[in-house]
Design an enzyme around this catalytic site. Structure first.
Site, PDB file in Angstrom:
ATOM      1  N   HIS A 145      -2.690  -5.610   8.174  1.00  0.00           N
ATOM      2  CA  HIS A 145      -1.666  -4.580   7.925  1.00  0.00           C
ATOM      3  C   HIS A 145      -1.418  -3.848   9.237  1.00  0.00           C
ATOM      4  CE1 HIS A 145      -1.260  -5.049   3.591  1.00  0.00           C
ATOM      5  NE2 HIS A 145      -2.545  -5.355   3.596  1.00  0.00           N
TER       6      HIS A 145
ATOM      7  N   ILE B  21       2.252 -19.611  -2.220  1.00  0.00           N
ATOM      8  CA  ILE B  21       3.332 -18.613  -2.215  1.00  0.00           C
ATOM      9  C   ILE B  21       3.233 -17.702  -0.999  1.00  0.00           C
ATOM     10  CG2 ILE B  21       4.227 -16.579  -3.438  1.00  0.00           C
ATOM     11  CD1 ILE B  21       3.086 -18.038  -6.016  1.00  0.00           C
TER      12      ILE B  21
ATOM     13  N   ASP C 160      -7.116 -12.593  -2.813  1.00  0.00           N
ATOM     14  CA  ASP C 160      -6.349 -11.338  -2.808  1.00  0.00           C
ATOM     15  C   ASP C 160      -5.776 -11.109  -4.209  1.00  0.00           C
ATOM     16  OD1 ASP C 160      -3.649  -9.885  -0.782  1.00  0.00           O
ATOM     17  OD2 ASP C 160      -5.397  -9.000  -1.757  1.00  0.00           O
TER      18      ASP C 160
ATOM     19  N   ASP D 180      -2.247 -19.882  -2.084  1.00  0.00           N
ATOM     20  CA  ASP D 180      -1.731 -20.007  -3.449  1.00  0.00           C
ATOM     21  C   ASP D 180      -0.384 -20.707  -3.482  1.00  0.00           C
ATOM     22  OD1 ASP D 180      -0.187 -18.067  -2.266  1.00  0.00           O
ATOM     23  OD2 ASP D 180      -0.236 -16.683  -3.956  1.00  0.00           O
TER      24      ASP D 180
ATOM     25  N   ASN E  27       0.406 -12.613   6.798  1.00  0.00           N
ATOM     26  CA  ASN E  27       0.978 -11.560   5.962  1.00  0.00           C
ATOM     27  C   ASN E  27       0.620 -10.191   6.520  1.00  0.00           C
ATOM     28  OD1 ASN E  27       0.044 -13.875   3.689  1.00  0.00           O
ATOM     29  ND2 ASN E  27       2.110 -13.108   3.528  1.00  0.00           N
ATOM     30  N   ALA E  28       1.591  -9.285   6.536  1.00  0.00           N
ATOM     31  CA  ALA E  28       1.387  -7.899   6.986  1.00  0.00           C
ATOM     32  C   ALA E  28       0.945  -7.808   8.434  1.00  0.00           C
ATOM     33  CB  ALA E  28       0.399  -7.174   6.070  1.00  0.00           C
TER      34      ALA E  28
ATOM     35  N   LEU F 228       5.755  -9.119  -1.818  1.00  0.00           N
ATOM     36  CA  LEU F 228       4.625  -9.636  -2.592  1.00  0.00           C
ATOM     37  C   LEU F 228       3.513  -8.589  -2.632  1.00  0.00           C
ATOM     38  CD1 LEU F 228       4.522 -13.203  -1.014  1.00  0.00           C
ATOM     39  CD2 LEU F 228       5.165 -12.666  -3.367  1.00  0.00           C
ATOM     40  N   SER F 229       2.870  -8.435  -3.745  1.00  0.00           N
ATOM     41  CA  SER F 229       1.802  -7.436  -3.824  1.00  0.00           C
ATOM     42  C   SER F 229       0.454  -8.059  -4.123  1.00  0.00           C
ATOM     43  CB  SER F 229       2.145  -6.408  -4.890  1.00  0.00           C
ATOM     44  OG  SER F 229       2.084  -7.018  -6.154  1.00  0.00           O
TER      45      SER F 229
ATOM     46  N   HIS G 207       0.840  -1.208   0.000  1.00  0.00           N
ATOM     47  CA  HIS G 207       0.000   0.000   0.000  1.00  0.00           C
ATOM     48  C   HIS G 207       0.870   1.252   0.000  1.00  0.00           C
ATOM     49  CE1 HIS G 207      -3.980  -1.970   1.371  1.00  0.00           C
ATOM     50  NE2 HIS G 207      -3.136  -2.932   1.060  1.00  0.00           N
TER      51      HIS G 207
END
Lengths: 260, 431
Positions: free
Chosen positions: B238, B298, B321, B296, B262-263, B355-356, B182
């Protein structure tokens, strides 16, 4: 009577199902001449229903011109309760075959006027031309349908209060909680079943052996209401070896010999 | 063959020779549909003396409730967060394409964006209320303001595409350290945390289904309370929150975790952080904390996926996502206000190893989750249908095959490959 003895539950179920199938097929039912079949519930006939469904799926048996009349239903149990006899018949039989909904008849235990419901049921049977073949079971106390010990042997469809034996036997379907078992039912009478042109009683398992003994080797007695069928012109008892455990060896040998 | 059908004359379809996901098990049962809803055949038989008008032979396949994706940023070249002149067209394109993945309902996700983007996308819903007919809207828009863009709104699915359950606003009230992809310049904090803050940034909340925020931000409790009170699912993500901050947020109404692991702070045995919510004893009785997993292969190591699943299987929600590049060939693309690079199944922030977002599809996630966790087919299917529906509080009409619910479902083969997708009982895609 005919006493048909098979080695085990599965063979007894198969024999009974084949008998029903053959009777319907030979009757050649049509839109003007339905085959009327009386049906039971409980654990005993499950194997028989499974076989009938198999014969239907094989294409050997159609229920298009068959009318069914069930023996009984609980009073006050919601119709879609998993233990109602409506649910039983739908899940174990009707949903797997080609019977038309309007040709099935099950007593309505939630009718506002129970006596009128019972009278109407008797009339529906008469209007259908009487029952061609009534299939039933036997309780451990020797009852047919919910005609508990002491029921009149000429009784008609009516409201009955269940005996303690029956409530205990049914508790396993209600989480073994006696307080959840319905105490009243609507049931066809002994006389109602006696009016059928032919009667077939399924009896399997050692726990039914004493009731079978009382029903066929002792006298006609309202304490063991299945005994009434000793006076019916055309009755078949279909059982497995275990159900014969209380019978005289002589009785068993006589009927076994007639099977070959 | 005449029948009573006293309740309705609408045609009844019976799906036969199938295994349906019912009562958490795959069972050999027929599925009955009428007027876009799952029908109770026993009631039909006894009450209406009715029967099926059409029978569909499913040839032994599996029927599961349609998948629900609560975190999807775009796909097929469409980025929901990008200001465009045809946002409705973009959503519609993605909605149509994801039918192929078995997704029948989704929450278009907006990543942290400047306030005017939120206002543009969310504001027309006010005009929608003022104007009685959609047909009049363009006329009214011309009269009032030529700048207004058609917005993202709640919409039923159908042959045109999957249904929009509402928008997922991922940001801008998130942590700077855990912002991931972000853009930092658009992050925000709460002034008082109440409605005023939310309205100042977002503009309107009518079509919003979920908001992801960082609960350690000052005054977040008021925001969580305000959003939850409006039926908007608050998700923690996040964020640098520790477990007690996360638990407090749950007590105020938060019920989801955005892409677990994640985050957020990694699990630590003396302060489990947000991850600790999976086994927290401070969750109010009767409530479940759900958590999104990007399965996924990953974004989460299979061992981590298994730990989460085993710790709290009932809360696992599969999300894609998915970013704009999902469905596109490898190369450089734009996400939100930034650039990303696609390499195989990986999507990185250009010039970094951050990763985005993923480019896996929902059905891939279901298959990967099943393989990696060794869970039952039923559990894998429920993670993509029942659990997201429960999290959003809509399981009385979506995410199951219960009688009376919307007939949104997928037909799958034994490899869990989607063969057909149905919305409201109508076939909207087939392989």
């Amino acid at each position: 009577m005919r006493l048909v003895i098979l080695d085990d539950y599965d063979l007894a179920s198969e024999w009974a199902a084949k008998y029903i199938r053959n009777r319907i097929v030979q009757f050649k039912p049509t839109a003007d001449r339905y085959f009327t079949l009386g049906l039971p519930t409980g654990s005993t006939p499950l194997g028989c229903y499974r076989k009938l469904i198999e014969y239907h799926k094989n294409g050997d048996l159609s229920f298009k011109y068959v009318k069914t009349f069930n023996m009984d239903e609980y009073v006050g149990l919601p119709r879609d309760h998993p233990e109602s006899y409506h649910s039983y018949m739908w899940n174990n039989f009707f949903k797997h075959i080609d019977i038309e909904p309007q040709n099935t008849h099950i007593l309505d235990g939630n009718a506002s006027d129970l006596q009128a419901e019972c009278a109407a049921f008797e009339q529906q049977i008469t209007a259908a031309g009487g029952i061609e073949l009534f299939v039933g079971g036997i309780g451990p106390d020797g009852h047919i349908a919910f005609n508990e010990p002491g029921s009149s042997l000429v009784s008609r469809t009516r409201v009955k209060t269940l005996a303690k034996d029956t409530i205990v036997a049914n508790a396993r379907f209600f989480g073994n909680d006696l307080s959840k078992v319905p105490t009243m039912t609507l049931t066809v009478g002994v006389g109602t079943v006696m009016d059928a042109r032919e009667v077939m009683i399924l009896i399997t398992g050692a726990h039914k052996a004493f009731a079978l003994y009382k029903a066929i080797e002792e006298g006609v007695n309202h304490m063991w209401t299945v005994s009434a069928f000793q006076q019916h012109p055309r009755t078949i008892f279909v059982c497995d070896e275990d159900a014969t455990l209380e019978l005289r060896v002589k009785t068993v040998k006589y009927f076994k010999a007639r099977m070959h | 063959m005449p029948s009573n059908k006293s309740v309705s004359d609408a045609p009844i379809t019976q799906f036969v020779n199938c295994r349906i996901l019912k009562d958490h098990k795959l069972q050999w049962e027929d599925l009955w549909v009428r007027e876009g809803k799952i029908l109770n055949p026993e009631k039909l038989f006894f009450d209406e003396e009715g029967f099926a008008d059409h029978k569909v032979d499913c040839e032994d396949k599996i029927i599961a409730p349609g998948f629900i994706d609560v975190q999807i940023n775009g796909g097929y070249g469409i980025d929901f967060s990008q200001a465009s002149s045809d946002i409705r067209g973009g959503v519609a394109l993605v909605a149509k394409k994801i039918l192929e993945h078995g997704v029948t309902s989704f929450c278009p996700t907006l990543v942290t964006s400047p306030s005017d983007i939120y206002h543009k996308f969310l504001i027309v819903s006010v005009l929608q209320k003022v104007v009685l007919l959609d047909l009049l809207a363009p006329v009214m828009l011309l009269c009032f303001s030529p700048q207004v863009i058609p917005e993202l709104r709640v919409q039923d699915g159908g042959p045109e595409g999957a249904g929009v359950l509402g928008i997922h606003l991922e940001g801008p009230f998130i942590s700077e350290e855990k912002r991931g992809a972000h853009p930092p310049k658009f992050l925000r904090t709460f002034k008082a945390g109440g409605l005023a803050d939310l309205m100042e940034i977002y503009g309107h909340l009518d079509n919003v289904a979920m908001v992801t925020l960082a609960p350690e931000l000052a005054n977040s409790a008021a925001a969580i309370h305000e959003l939850s009170g409006r039926g908007i699912a608050v998700s923690l993500g996040h964020s640098m929150a520790d477990l007690s901050q996360a638990e407090e947020a749950v007590q105020h109404g938060a019920k989801f975790i955005t892409h677990l692991f994640n985050a957020m702070l990694p699990f630590h045995h003396r302060d489990p952080g947000i991850v600790g919510l999976l086994t927290s004893d401070r969750v109010p009785p009767g409530r479940t904390v759900y958590y999104g997993m990007i399965a996924d292969g990953i974004h989460t190591h299979p061992a981590a996926l298994r730990i989460a699943h085993r710790a709290h299987p009932a809360g696992l929600v599969l999300v894609t996502d998915a970013v704009m590049a999902m469905g596109l060939p490898p190369g450089r693309h734009t996400l939100g206000q930034q650039q990303i690079d696609i390499q195989g199944l990986h999507a990185y922030l250009t010039g970094t190893t951050t990763l985005s977002g993923s480019i896996a599809t929902m059905d891939m996630c279901v298959r990967h989750f099943r393989e990696a966790s060794g869970c039952t087919v039923e559990a894998a299917l429920e993670a993509a249908s029942l659990h997201p529906a429960q999290m959003l509080g809509i399981s009385h009409r979506k995410g199951t095959l219960e009688y009376g619910t919307d007939a949104d479902f997928v037909v799958l083969d034994d490899t869990l490959t989607v063969r057909e997708t149905y919305i409201a009982g109508q076939k909207v895609w087939r392989k």
